[in-house]
Design a protein around this motif. Sequence first.
Motif, mmCIF file in Angstrom:
data_model
loop_
_atom_site.group_PDB
_atom_site.id
_atom_site.type_symbol
_atom_site.label_atom_id
_atom_site.label_comp_id
_atom_site.label_asym_id
_atom_site.label_seq_id
_atom_site.Cartn_x
_atom_site.Cartn_y
_atom_site.Cartn_z
ATOM 1 N N GLU A 13 0.862 -1.102 -0.183
ATOM 2 C CA GLU A 13 -0.055 0.104 0.039
ATOM 3 C C GLU A 13 0.918 1.247 -0.090
ATOM 4 O O GLU A 13 0.434 2.281 -0.741
ATOM 5 N N THR A 16 1.975 1.595 -3.424
ATOM 6 C CA THR A 16 0.712 2.152 -4.308
ATOM 7 C C THR A 16 0.537 3.790 -4.127
ATOM 8 O O THR A 16 0.273 4.317 -5.014
ATOM 9 N N SER A 17 0.613 3.997 -3.000
ATOM 10 C CA SER A 17 0.497 5.502 -2.735
ATOM 11 C C SER A 17 1.400 6.303 -3.310
ATOM 12 O O SER A 17 0.942 7.554 -3.777
ATOM 13 N N ALA A 19 3.043 5.490 -5.960
ATOM 14 C CA ALA A 19 3.055 5.385 -7.331
ATOM 15 C C ALA A 19 1.999 6.590 -7.918
ATOM 16 O O ALA A 19 2.085 7.080 -8.831
ATOM 17 N N ARG A 26 -1.168 2.635 -13.748
ATOM 18 C CA ARG A 26 -1.760 1.749 -12.584
ATOM 19 C C ARG A 26 -1.131 0.492 -12.858
ATOM 20 O O ARG A 26 -0.807 -0.224 -14.025
ATOM 21 N N GLY A 27 -0.677 -0.294 -11.452
ATOM 22 C CA GLY A 27 0.424 -1.538 -11.714
ATOM 23 C C GLY A 27 1.838 -1.482 -11.902
ATOM 24 O O GLY A 27 2.490 -2.295 -11.718
ATOM 25 N N GLU A 29 3.919 0.265 -10.414
ATOM 26 C CA GLU A 29 4.820 -0.105 -8.795
ATOM 27 C C GLU A 29 5.103 -1.488 -8.627
ATOM 28 O O GLU A 29 6.035 -2.090 -8.363
ATOM 29 N N LYS A 30 4.278 -2.323 -9.085
ATOM 30 C CA LYS A 30 4.248 -3.869 -9.009
ATOM 31 C C LYS A 30 5.171 -4.232 -9.867
ATOM 32 O O LYS A 30 6.080 -5.285 -9.642
#
Length: 71
Positions: A13, A16-17, A19, A26-27, A29-30
């Motif tokens: 999380e 994600t924040s 990013a 979207r995605g 960071e993963k």
Amino acid sequence: MSMNGKRDAFTMEDFTSIALVAAMKRGREKSILREVVDAVSTWESIAAEVSIEKSQSNRIANGFRLDILPQ
């Protein structure tokens, strides 16, 4: 390094924040974390290849958080 006011115990999380603040797709960071985890997971063989003592290699590897990505 600090992220979301933390210097340790980062969560997905947190990434994600960050990013979102960085306006990443979207995605993204993963996928970045996946690349890093994949690279770092080869540490043992790299350390052996360059003759790093096993005890030193283990101390370094203990700092890796290869489980940061959700399953």
